[in-house]
Scaffold this active site. Sequence first.
Site, short mmCIF file in Angstrom:
data_model
loop_
_atom_site.label_atom_id
_atom_site.label_comp_id
_atom_site.label_asym_id
_atom_site.label_seq_id
_atom_site.Cartn_x
_atom_site.Cartn_y
_atom_site.Cartn_z
N LYS A 92 0.84 -1.20 0.00
CA LYS A 92 0.00 0.00 0.00
C LYS A 92 0.88 1.25 0.00
O LYS A 92 2.09 1.18 0.25
CB LYS A 92 -0.90 -0.02 1.24
CG LYS A 92 -0.14 0.01 2.56
CD LYS A 92 -1.05 -0.31 3.74
CE LYS A 92 -0.26 -0.29 5.04
NZ LYS A 92 -1.07 -0.80 6.17
N TYR A 118 16.69 29.57 9.01
CA TYR A 118 15.49 30.25 9.49
C TYR A 118 15.45 30.24 11.02
O TYR A 118 15.70 29.23 11.66
CB TYR A 118 14.23 29.56 8.97
CG TYR A 118 13.99 29.80 7.50
CD1 TYR A 118 13.71 31.09 7.02
CD2 TYR A 118 14.03 28.75 6.60
CE1 TYR A 118 13.48 31.31 5.67
CE2 TYR A 118 13.78 28.96 5.24
CZ TYR A 118 13.51 30.24 4.79
OH TYR A 118 13.28 30.45 3.46
N ARG A 140 -10.27 -0.10 15.68
CA ARG A 140 -10.29 0.82 14.54
C ARG A 140 -11.32 0.23 13.57
O ARG A 140 -12.47 0.56 13.66
CB ARG A 140 -8.88 0.92 13.93
CG ARG A 140 -8.71 2.03 12.93
CD ARG A 140 -7.29 2.08 12.39
NE ARG A 140 -6.88 0.81 11.76
CZ ARG A 140 -5.69 0.60 11.20
NH1 ARG A 140 -4.78 1.57 11.20
NH2 ARG A 140 -5.40 -0.54 10.64
C1 LIG Z 1 -0.29 -1.81 6.82
C2 LIG Z 1 -0.88 -3.09 7.27
C3 LIG Z 1 -0.06 -4.23 7.45
C4 LIG Z 1 1.44 -4.19 7.37
O1 LIG Z 1 1.95 -3.67 8.57
P1 LIG Z 1 3.54 -3.55 8.83
O2 LIG Z 1 3.63 -3.05 10.22
O3 LIG Z 1 4.03 -2.56 7.83
O4 LIG Z 1 4.09 -4.89 8.63
C5 LIG Z 1 -0.69 -5.42 7.75
N1 LIG Z 1 -2.04 -5.48 7.90
C6 LIG Z 1 -2.85 -4.40 7.76
C7 LIG Z 1 -4.31 -4.55 7.95
C8 LIG Z 1 -2.29 -3.17 7.46
O5 LIG Z 1 -3.07 -2.11 7.34
#
Ligand SMILES: *Cc1c(COP(=O)(O)O)cnc(C)c1O
Length: 359
Positions: A35, A256, A131
Amino acid sequence: MSRDIRALVDLAALVHNAGVARAAAPRSRMLAVVKANAYGHGLIQVARTLAEQADGYAVSCLEEAIALRDAGLDKPILLLEGFFDAAELPLIERCRLDCAVHSAWQIDMLERYNAERPISVWLKVDSGMHRLGVRPEQTPACYQRLRECRSVAEHVRLMTHLAFADDRDDAYTRYQFAEFERATAGLPGERSVGNSAGVLAWPGSRTDWVRPGIMLYGASPFADGRPERPPLRPVMTLRSRLVAVRPCRKGERIGYAGRFECPEDMTVGVVAAGYGDGYPRHAPNGTPVLVDGRRTGIVGRVSMDMLCVDLRGIEHVAPGADVTLWGEGLPVEEIAAACGTISYELLCKLTQRVRFEYI
Ligand SMILES: *Cc1c(COP(=O)(O)O)cnc(C)c1O
């Protein structure tokens, strides 16, 4: 020489890390989580590189999944949040995408949908992250509805997500395992629990399917800074160059708001990297950086296109010298820790201006 900020992506390191994940969970099938543009590394390049090792991919939206299909990748692809709208269902069906189902409203929509080819779904259970996901006590009923739904493929799978992933020994993870067990007891579907932290540290999460993300990119999911064994190799190295090397006098203040004041006469380097490239603006003085392979720290506020580095003790460097912002020799986790964030955020926040090179 043009402005030379590059993300070097080491595809051999990616293969190595995927091998580490496979070896850690040898009895599980692996959905490579790609993702957010493969955590900023480039969706298609990463997915192609992992085509041999991954049993499928996981993404967060239809657009990412379609990009994979358009690139000719035909392994299973799981939409981690399922669909956001019933209008997505025809494409999900046509592209043969797997769909997480986390809420009753999605089941309602599937029941109203008329699929020609049933859709594979993964029922997401809220085992304690609070969540997304159906509650444990609702799980059997939701599962039953999905099994009876004509638009849903026969084998409904079950998944959950861990909330305390960055701690190797937190009792809450054991609680989540127990909640997931309780919710799914007696249901026949394949299970998916482990993310990277689970794969690396929690045998109980190495279920039928695992879903590693960050570890594939060579960063640790844990907050403790302990290296993994076997070690993960950083996939992305963010490189730029010095554009100026300047003598500064004691008491002069840099950048800055003059956040850094020279405690003595010293040499300061200016690097072509800033928050306009995705380097974090809130990086404090002393955030580590490698100049010509030698470790030093940044000084002064990060600006949009530039940041400054302390060149005390780093002799014989001239404009054009290589600077590593993170990656090989400088774990991105260290930068993240200095900036009060996590490697995930730094990796996926690089901007368009950074040139990607695949090696
Ligand atoms: C992003 C995600 C993962 C991967 O998590 P990592 O900590 O990057 O290994 C696995 N499962 C779900 C549902 C996620 O949203």
